[in-house]
Design a protein around this motif. Structure first.
Motif, short mmCIF file in Angstrom:
data_model
loop_
_atom_site.label_atom_id
_atom_site.label_comp_id
_atom_site.label_asym_id
_atom_site.label_seq_id
_atom_site.Cartn_x
_atom_site.Cartn_y
_atom_site.Cartn_z
N UNK A 5 0.83 -1.20 0.00
CA UNK A 5 0.00 0.00 0.00
C UNK A 5 0.87 1.25 0.00
N UNK A 6 2.04 1.20 0.65
CA UNK A 6 2.93 2.36 0.69
C UNK A 6 3.57 2.64 -0.67
N UNK A 7 3.69 1.61 -1.52
CA UNK A 7 4.30 1.77 -2.84
C UNK A 7 3.35 2.40 -3.86
N UNK A 8 2.06 2.30 -3.58
CA UNK A 8 1.06 2.75 -4.54
C UNK A 8 0.42 4.04 -4.02
N UNK A 9 0.39 5.04 -4.86
CA UNK A 9 -0.24 6.31 -4.51
C UNK A 9 -1.43 6.50 -5.44
N UNK A 10 -2.60 6.04 -5.02
CA UNK A 10 -3.76 6.14 -5.90
C UNK A 10 -4.21 7.58 -6.09
N UNK A 11 -4.81 7.85 -7.22
CA UNK A 11 -5.37 9.16 -7.54
C UNK A 11 -6.76 9.20 -6.92
N UNK A 12 -6.83 9.65 -5.67
CA UNK A 12 -8.08 9.61 -4.92
C UNK A 12 -9.21 10.42 -5.56
N UNK A 13 -8.97 11.62 -6.07
CA UNK A 13 -10.07 12.33 -6.74
C UNK A 13 -10.60 11.58 -7.97
N UNK A 14 -9.71 10.96 -8.73
CA UNK A 14 -10.16 10.19 -9.90
C UNK A 14 -10.95 8.96 -9.47
N UNK A 15 -10.52 8.32 -8.40
CA UNK A 15 -11.24 7.14 -7.90
C UNK A 15 -12.62 7.54 -7.42
#
Length: 171
Positions: A5-15
Motif C-alpha cells: 500500500x505504501x508503494x502505490x499512490x492512488x489518484x483519490x479524486x479520480x477514484x
C-alpha cells in the motif's frame, strides 16, 4: 516483487469520480429498486484444516452454535459443518482430509473477509473473549473488530445492525 500500500499512490479524486459515475449509472433509489431474485445468503463456506479446532473457535470463542456436521458430498471423507449466525444465516466449513489445499490467501476473486453483525453489548463481550483467549485482533471505529480464524480467514464482527454500515443505510 509485490507492491505494498505504501508503494502505490492512488489518484483519490479520480477514484471518487469513478465511484460517483458508477453510483449514478447503477444505483437506484430504494423505492425504485426491483425485488431481489434471491431469498438470502444460505451459507458462506470456508475451509477448515481441523474440524474440532474450528468448532472450538467458532462455538467456544465466538459463541456461534454448531447446528450440523454431515458428510460433504463433493469429496469422500470430507465433512460439511454449519454454525448459526442468527436470523437463518449460516457459516459453513469443509475439511478436505488428505488434500493439500494450501494456506488461506487473499487473491483477486477470493475472500477478503466475512463481516458478521452482532448486538453492541455482545460485541463488547466478544472483543473481551478475543483478548482473554489471546486472539490477535484490531478494533476499528469502535464498532468493528477484525481477526483471523485458526486457518487464517479474516473475520469481522460489526456492532452495526444488518443493512447498516457505520451509520449509513446500505440496504
Amino acid at each position: 516483487m509485490t507492491k505494498t500500500q505504501d508503494d502505490v499512490r492512488p489518484d483519490l479524486p479520480a477514484i471518487e469520480a469513478e465511484r460517483r459515475r458508477i453510483r449514478e449509472k447503477h444505483l437506484r433509489p430504494s423505492g425504485e429498486r426491483p425485488a431481489s431474485s434471491a431469498c438470502g445468503l444460505h451459507h458462506t463456506a470456508l475451509i477448515s484444516s481441523d474440524v474440532e479446532r474450528t468448532i472450538e473457535f467458532y462455538q467456544g470463542v465466538l459463541e456461534f452454535p454448531l447446528t450440523e456436521l454431515i458428510e460433504n458430498r463433493d469429496y469422500p471423507g470430507s465433512s460439511h459443518f454449519f454454525f448459526s449466525l442468527g436470523n437463518g444465516n449460516l457459516l459453513a466449513f469443509f475439511d478436505f482430509p488428505g488434500l493439500d489445499v494450501g494456506p488461506y490467501a487473499e487473491v483477486l476473486g477470493g475472500l477478503h473477509h466475512v463481516a458478521i453483525s452482532v448486538e453492541p453489548e455482545r460485541w463488547r463481550d466478544l472483543v473481551a473473549r478475543l483478548e482473554q483467549t489471546g486472539v490477535e485482533h484490531v478494533v476499528h471505529s469502535g464498532v468493528s473488530v477484525y481477526f483471523r480464524d485458526p486457518d487464517g480467514a479474516r473475520i469481522e464482527l460489526i456492532a452495526d445492525p444488518l443493512g447498516e454500515m457505520y451509520g449509513n443505510r446500505v440496504l
